[in-house]
Design a protein around this motif. Structure first.
Motif, mmCIF file in Angstrom:
data_model
loop_
_atom_site.group_PDB
_atom_site.id
_atom_site.type_symbol
_atom_site.label_atom_id
_atom_site.label_comp_id
_atom_site.label_asym_id
_atom_site.label_seq_id
_atom_site.Cartn_x
_atom_site.Cartn_y
_atom_site.Cartn_z
ATOM 1 N N LEU A 111 2.384 1.692 -3.594
ATOM 2 C CA LEU A 111 1.691 2.021 -4.616
ATOM 3 C C LEU A 111 0.872 3.148 -4.398
ATOM 4 C CD1 LEU A 111 -0.061 -1.526 -5.233
ATOM 5 C CD2 LEU A 111 1.832 -0.430 -6.582
ATOM 6 N N TRP A 112 0.491 3.545 -3.376
ATOM 7 C CA TRP A 112 -0.053 4.887 -2.894
ATOM 8 C C TRP A 112 0.550 5.849 -2.281
ATOM 9 C CZ3 TRP A 112 -2.839 0.158 -2.386
ATOM 10 C CH2 TRP A 112 -3.748 -0.134 -3.526
ATOM 11 N N GLY A 113 1.759 5.696 -1.775
ATOM 12 C CA GLY A 113 2.457 6.536 -1.070
ATOM 13 C C GLY A 113 3.146 7.590 -1.827
ATOM 14 N N GLY A 137 0.931 -1.148 -0.117
ATOM 15 C CA GLY A 137 0.068 0.065 -0.048
ATOM 16 C C GLY A 137 0.791 1.251 -0.047
ATOM 17 N N ALA A 138 1.867 1.381 0.738
ATOM 18 C CA ALA A 138 2.612 2.472 0.919
ATOM 19 C C ALA A 138 3.430 2.629 -0.540
ATOM 20 C CB ALA A 138 4.018 2.234 1.923
#
Length: 160
Positions: free
Chosen positions: A158-160, A155-156
């Motif tokens: 891909l979206w961080g 998540g970090a």
């Protein structure tokens, strides 16, 4: 951090997740070390946040595992095939029902393996109960923690 480095971190994490299912392989520590490597190379605050959260989650899972009965899966009749089914089930469940799906996926994988082997629902359920009592809970705790850490890292990234 470059794409190649991120792929290597992801590969080490996948090896760690697989290592959870193999006795004697420090799977959770491989996952944690991959996050540490990523955080040291990518010094953004989100990387350090994932590292700290992963460390806390890993330490909590170790405490829970020590409180559970020791692994006696081999004595209960668990096979590498069962571990493969349980691991794939947990991995698929983790993504189908985000995060919490790893638990029913793990148990569903054991059930499916035993249902295919034994052929009857009642016998497969009895085998699932035996496996979970004999150390499956300990493996599930460690596997769930590794998937949680890996999901936070993904998540970090891909979206961080």
């Amino acid at each position: 951090m470059g794409v190649v480095d991120l792929l290597l971190v992801g590969l080490v994490m996948l090896l760690g997740v697989g290592g959870v299912l193999v006795p004697g392989v420090p799977g959770s520590w491989l996952v944690w070390s991959a996050v540490l490597w990523w955080a040291l190379k990518d010094s953004q605050p989100v990387a350090w946040g994932v590292l700290v959260a992963g460390t806390v989650a890993l330490l909590l899972s170790q405490v829970v595992r020590w409180a559970l009965p020791p692994r006696r899966l081999r004595a209960s009749g668990a096979t590498p095939r069962m571990a493969l089914y349980a691991g794939v089930g947990a991995f698929v469940g983790f993504f189908l029902i985000p995060v919490l799906g790893a638990i029913p996926g793990f148990m569903g994988g054991i059930y499916l393996c035993e249902r295919l082997r034994l052929g009857r629902h009642g016998e497969a359920m009895a085998a699932l109960r035996t496996a979970m009592r004999s150390g499956g809970s300990s493996v599930l705790t460690e596997l769930f923690t590794c998937l949680l850490i890996m999901g936070a890292w993904l998540g970090a990234v891909l979206w961080g």
